[in-house]
Motif scaffolding. Structure first.
Motif, PDB file in Angstrom:
ATOM      1  N   MET A   4       0.808  -1.220   0.000  1.00  8.75           N
ATOM      2  CA  MET A   4       0.000   0.000   0.000  1.00  8.75           C
ATOM      3  C   MET A   4       0.840   1.270   0.000  1.00  8.75           C
ATOM      4  O   MET A   4       0.326   2.355  -0.294  1.00  8.75           O
ATOM      5  CB  MET A   4      -0.919   0.005   1.228  1.00  8.75           C
ATOM      6  CG  MET A   4      -1.993  -1.079   1.208  1.00  8.75           C
ATOM      7  SD  MET A   4      -2.841  -1.243   2.799  1.00  8.75           S
ATOM      8  CE  MET A   4      -3.517   0.405   3.008  1.00  8.75           C
ATOM      9  N   ILE A   5       2.126   1.175   0.350  1.00  8.48           N
ATOM     10  CA  ILE A   5       2.980   2.359   0.446  1.00  8.48           C
ATOM     11  C   ILE A   5       3.846   2.455  -0.809  1.00  8.48           C
ATOM     12  O   ILE A   5       4.579   1.525  -1.140  1.00  8.48           O
ATOM     13  CB  ILE A   5       3.857   2.288   1.715  1.00  8.48           C
ATOM     14  CG1 ILE A   5       2.968   2.179   2.963  1.00  8.48           C
ATOM     15  CG2 ILE A   5       4.764   3.508   1.821  1.00  8.48           C
ATOM     16  CD1 ILE A   5       3.728   1.940   4.242  1.00  8.48           C
ATOM     17  N   ASP A   6       3.773   3.578  -1.494  1.00  7.32           N
ATOM     18  CA  ASP A   6       4.472   3.732  -2.768  1.00  7.32           C
ATOM     19  C   ASP A   6       5.988   3.863  -2.596  1.00  7.32           C
ATOM     20  O   ASP A   6       6.752   3.312  -3.383  1.00  7.32           O
ATOM     21  CB  ASP A   6       3.935   4.968  -3.513  1.00  7.32           C
ATOM     22  CG  ASP A   6       2.493   4.782  -3.962  1.00  7.32           C
ATOM     23  OD1 ASP A   6       2.108   3.622  -4.193  1.00  7.32           O
ATOM     24  OD2 ASP A   6       1.762   5.778  -4.066  1.00  7.32           O
ATOM     25  N   SER A   7       6.418   4.585  -1.577  1.00  6.92           N
ATOM     26  CA  SER A   7       7.849   4.810  -1.388  1.00  6.92           C
ATOM     27  C   SER A   7       8.520   3.570  -0.793  1.00  6.92           C
ATOM     28  O   SER A   7       8.163   3.146   0.308  1.00  6.92           O
ATOM     29  CB  SER A   7       8.075   5.999  -0.454  1.00  6.92           C
ATOM     30  OG  SER A   7       9.429   6.075  -0.061  1.00  6.92           O
ATOM     31  N   PRO A   8       9.497   2.964  -1.488  1.00  9.18           N
ATOM     32  CA  PRO A   8      10.176   1.782  -0.944  1.00  9.18           C
ATOM     33  C   PRO A   8      10.858   2.058   0.389  1.00  9.18           C
ATOM     34  O   PRO A   8      10.836   1.210   1.284  1.00  9.18           O
ATOM     35  CB  PRO A   8      11.201   1.434  -2.030  1.00  9.18           C
ATOM     36  CG  PRO A   8      10.674   2.045  -3.273  1.00  9.18           C
ATOM     37  CD  PRO A   8       9.978   3.296  -2.846  1.00  9.18           C
ATOM     38  N   GLU A   9      11.468   3.243   0.537  1.00  7.08           N
ATOM     39  CA  GLU A   9      12.156   3.570   1.787  1.00  7.08           C
ATOM     40  C   GLU A   9      11.170   3.676   2.942  1.00  7.08           C
ATOM     41  O   GLU A   9      11.402   3.126   4.031  1.00  7.08           O
ATOM     42  CB  GLU A   9      12.927   4.891   1.640  1.00  7.08           C
ATOM     43  CG  GLU A   9      14.073   4.840   0.660  1.00  7.08           C
ATOM     44  CD  GLU A   9      13.635   5.050  -0.785  1.00  7.08           C
ATOM     45  OE1 GLU A   9      12.417   5.245  -1.017  1.00  7.08           O
ATOM     46  OE2 GLU A   9      14.495   4.995  -1.684  1.00  7.08           O
ATOM     47  N   LYS A  10      10.063   4.372   2.708  1.00  2.00           N
ATOM     48  CA  LYS A  10       9.046   4.529   3.747  1.00  2.00           C
ATOM     49  C   LYS A  10       8.406   3.195   4.086  1.00  2.00           C
ATOM     50  O   LYS A  10       8.178   2.890   5.267  1.00  2.00           O
ATOM     51  CB  LYS A  10       7.985   5.524   3.283  1.00  2.00           C
ATOM     52  CG  LYS A  10       6.946   5.856   4.344  1.00  2.00           C
ATOM     53  CD  LYS A  10       5.959   6.903   3.832  1.00  2.00           C
ATOM     54  CE  LYS A  10       4.924   7.243   4.897  1.00  2.00           C
ATOM     55  NZ  LYS A  10       3.944   8.263   4.398  1.00  2.00           N
ATOM     56  N   ALA A  11       8.119   2.390   3.073  1.00  6.15           N
ATOM     57  CA  ALA A  11       7.519   1.072   3.291  1.00  6.15           C
ATOM     58  C   ALA A  11       8.431   0.192   4.133  1.00  6.15           C
ATOM     59  O   ALA A  11       7.991  -0.503   5.045  1.00  6.15           O
ATOM     60  CB  ALA A  11       7.214   0.400   1.953  1.00  6.15           C
ATOM     61  N   ALA A  12       9.733   0.233   3.821  1.00  6.08           N
ATOM     62  CA  ALA A  12      10.683  -0.582   4.565  1.00  6.08           C
ATOM     63  C   ALA A  12      10.750  -0.168   6.023  1.00  6.08           C
ATOM     64  O   ALA A  12      10.776  -1.026   6.926  1.00  6.08           O
ATOM     65  CB  ALA A  12      12.067  -0.471   3.923  1.00  6.08           C
ATOM     66  N   ARG A  13      10.759   1.151   6.296  1.00  2.29           N
ATOM     67  CA  ARG A  13      10.827   1.629   7.682  1.00  2.29           C
ATOM     68  C   ARG A  13       9.586   1.262   8.471  1.00  2.29           C
ATOM     69  O   ARG A  13       9.672   0.743   9.590  1.00  2.29           O
ATOM     70  CB  ARG A  13      11.019   3.150   7.702  1.00  2.29           C
ATOM     71  CG  ARG A  13      12.385   3.629   7.279  1.00  2.29           C
ATOM     72  CD  ARG A  13      12.601   5.071   7.720  1.00  2.29           C
ATOM     73  NE  ARG A  13      11.535   5.950   7.246  1.00  2.29           N
ATOM     74  CZ  ARG A  13      11.537   6.577   6.084  1.00  2.29           C
ATOM     75  NH1 ARG A  13      12.559   6.406   5.245  1.00  2.29           N
ATOM     76  NH2 ARG A  13      10.545   7.378   5.739  1.00  2.29           N
ATOM     77  N   ILE A  14       8.416   1.537   7.890  1.00  6.23           N
ATOM     78  CA  ILE A  14       7.160   1.276   8.603  1.00  6.23           C
ATOM     79  C   ILE A  14       6.984  -0.224   8.835  1.00  6.23           C
ATOM     80  O   ILE A  14       6.593  -0.654   9.930  1.00  6.23           O
ATOM     81  CB  ILE A  14       5.964   1.862   7.820  1.00  6.23           C
ATOM     82  CG1 ILE A  14       6.046   3.388   7.817  1.00  6.23           C
ATOM     83  CG2 ILE A  14       4.645   1.397   8.424  1.00  6.23           C
ATOM     84  CD1 ILE A  14       4.986   4.062   6.967  1.00  6.23           C
ATOM     85  N   CYS A  15       7.287  -1.028   7.822  1.00  8.39           N
ATOM     86  CA  CYS A  15       7.116  -2.477   7.963  1.00  8.39           C
ATOM     87  C   CYS A  15       8.130  -3.074   8.935  1.00  8.39           C
ATOM     88  O   CYS A  15       7.842  -4.065   9.605  1.00  8.39           O
ATOM     89  CB  CYS A  15       7.233  -3.152   6.597  1.00  8.39           C
ATOM     90  SG  CYS A  15       5.800  -2.863   5.530  1.00  8.39           S
TER      91      CYS A  15
END
Length: 213
Positions: free
Chosen positions: A119-130
């Motif tokens: 659901m998160i487009d930004s790979p960096e943001k997705a990696a941090r949140i996950c």
């Protein structure tokens, strides 16, 4: 594949049939082995997520994400094989038992982990949140493990891998269980290596796309 084949042969021809439940009890060997791999996979997510947040290296995220997918797969096997065993043992497919319920919650947590990443487009943001989500989600693993100790439950009690009378299992049953756990562990490691290669390729492709934009 050799180890899986040996474990199947062992549970069919070597492990004795349980007196009360009969042949349905033989699901036990794959059920427990799948549960072990699920715990192991989510432990890897936990450790690698911490390393990613500390080191900011995406290789750790690739390993964590890959392990989460495989953990969901094996936890799904636990939730599928368990009701078949329960039907033969308790004459009911599902009950909101503490062990069963906490395992279902664990499965939903890591399904959420996989969906959140999509659901998160930004790979960096997705990696941090996950990574944060994977660390917090691991809290349920010791709860699942301890459920049969902390609450009254219909689920069979734990098996002590010591052999003899303390194990609660016939020696041949214990031997087959150990073989199954080893086989499933090697299966997990094989799938993990293959999945990490795919994830690294995907990350490289995403990077190249970002450079072209």
């Amino acid at each position: 594949m050799v180890l899986i084949f040996i474990s199947i042969i062992a549970l069919v021809f070597y492990a004795p049939e349980e007196k009360t439940m009969g042949i349905i009890q033989k699901i036990f060997y794959f059920h427990v082995a799948s549960a072990w791999v699920g715990f192991l996979a989510f432990a890897v997510v936990f450790v690698l997520s911490i390393l990613f947040l500390a080191k900011k290296k995406f290789i750790y995220d690739a390993w964590a994400y890959s392990s989460a997918e495989i953990g969901v797969l094996f936890t799904s096997l636990v939730l599928v094989t368990g009701p078949f065993w329960a039907k033969g043992a308790w004459n009911i497919w599902w009950t909101w038992d503490a062990r069963l319920t906490t395992t279902l919650i664990l499965w939903l947590i890591y399904i959420g982990y996989l969906l959140l990443r999509q659901m998160i487009d930004s790979p960096e943001k997705a990696a941090r949140i996950c990574a944060v989500f994977g660390i917090i989600g691991f809290v349920d693993v010791p709860i699942v493990y301890g459920a049969i100790r902390w609450w009254r439950t219909m689920h069979p009690k734990y098996v002590v891998i010591m052999g003899g009378e303390n194990s609660g299992l016939h020696p041949k049953m214990l031997q087959v269980l150990i073989i199954s756990v080893i086989a499933f562990t090697f299966l997990y490691l094989t799938l993990l290596l293959l999945r990490v290669d795919l994830e690294k390729s995907r990350q490289q492709l995403d990077y190249l796309k970002s450079q072209l934009q």
